[in-house]
Structure formats: structure tokens, C-alpha cells
Design a protein around this motif. Structure first.
Motif, PDB file in Angstrom:
ATOM      1  N   PHE A 215       0.799  -1.213   0.000  1.00  0.00           N
ATOM      2  CA  PHE A 215       0.000   0.000   0.000  1.00  0.00           C
ATOM      3  C   PHE A 215       0.836   1.271   0.000  1.00  0.00           C
ATOM      4  O   PHE A 215       0.448   2.272  -0.606  1.00  0.00           O
ATOM      5  CB  PHE A 215      -0.987  -0.021   1.162  1.00  0.00           C
TER       6      PHE A 215
ATOM      7  N   LYS B  70       2.174   1.580  -3.552  1.00  0.00           N
ATOM      8  CA  LYS B  70       1.022   1.868  -4.417  1.00  0.00           C
ATOM      9  C   LYS B  70       0.642   3.349  -4.315  1.00  0.00           C
ATOM     10  O   LYS B  70       0.387   4.005  -5.325  1.00  0.00           O
ATOM     11  CB  LYS B  70      -0.147   0.972  -4.010  1.00  0.00           C
ATOM     12  N   ASP B  71       0.630   3.878  -3.095  1.00  0.00           N
ATOM     13  CA  ASP B  71       0.304   5.288  -2.880  1.00  0.00           C
ATOM     14  C   ASP B  71       1.353   6.197  -3.515  1.00  0.00           C
ATOM     15  O   ASP B  71       1.010   7.141  -4.226  1.00  0.00           O
ATOM     16  CB  ASP B  71       0.188   5.566  -1.377  1.00  0.00           C
TER      17      ASP B  71
END
Length: 97
Positions: free
Chosen positions: A36, A39-40
């Protein structure tokens, strides 16, 4: 030649927007979909390219527009760097499966 009235008409913005759309697609693939943080960062780097083109255009003066295009170029480098790292990670990810 007609003067461009809005950033959406700029070819460079249209291409940058497509980079972000493609980044969304890539974000749903292994190995990035479960990381995550990466991904961010990946999405933010992609979004920053078109954001800077749009913001610079809206200042309505060439010096500011050029400065923001330089920022967009920097964001492009950050995004390409993440793509390279993701490609290497993907190769290693497949080897483990």
C-alpha cells in the motif's frame, strides 16, 4: 494558430493524464497491489505529472509555466524510477511463485 484556452487542450497534459490512468491499472497487479505504501507513492508520482502541467498553465505566464513543466519532468523521473524498480520486483516475485 489559435491560443490554447485551457490546460485540457494541451497534448502534454493529455499524455500525462494517460500515464496516471495506466498507473491505476498497474496498481492492481502483483506485486504492487498489496504494497500500500508503494502503491500510494506510485500513484502520487503519476498524478503529480499532470497536476504540475495544469497548475503551471493556470498561472497564465510563461516563466511560471516553464517552472511547473520542470516540476512535471522531475515527477516523470520519479515515476519512471518506480516503474523500473517495480519491473525488477515483478521478475523476482514471479521467480518465487
Amino acid at each position: 494558430m489559435a491560443k490554447i484556452q485551457k490546460f485540457e487542450d494541451l497534448e502534454i497534459w493529455q499524455l500525462a493524464k494517460q500515464v496516471r490512468v495506466e498507473a491505476y491499472r498497474i496498481s492492481d497487479l502483483d506485486p504492487i497491489k498489496s504494497d500500500f505504501g508503494l502503491k500510494d507513492q506510485f500513484g502520487r508520482a503519476a498524478m503529480s505529472i499532470s497536476d504540475n502541467v495544469a497548475e503551471g498553465f493556470e498561472y497564465n505566464n510563461n516563466p511560471d509555466f516553464v517552472r511547473f513543466l520542470t516540476y512535471a519532468k522531475g515527477s516523470s523521473g520519479e515515476f519512471r524510477n518506480k516503474l523500473i524498480i517495480l519491473e525488477e520486483t515483478k521478475k523476482n516475485f514471479k521467480k518465487r511463485l
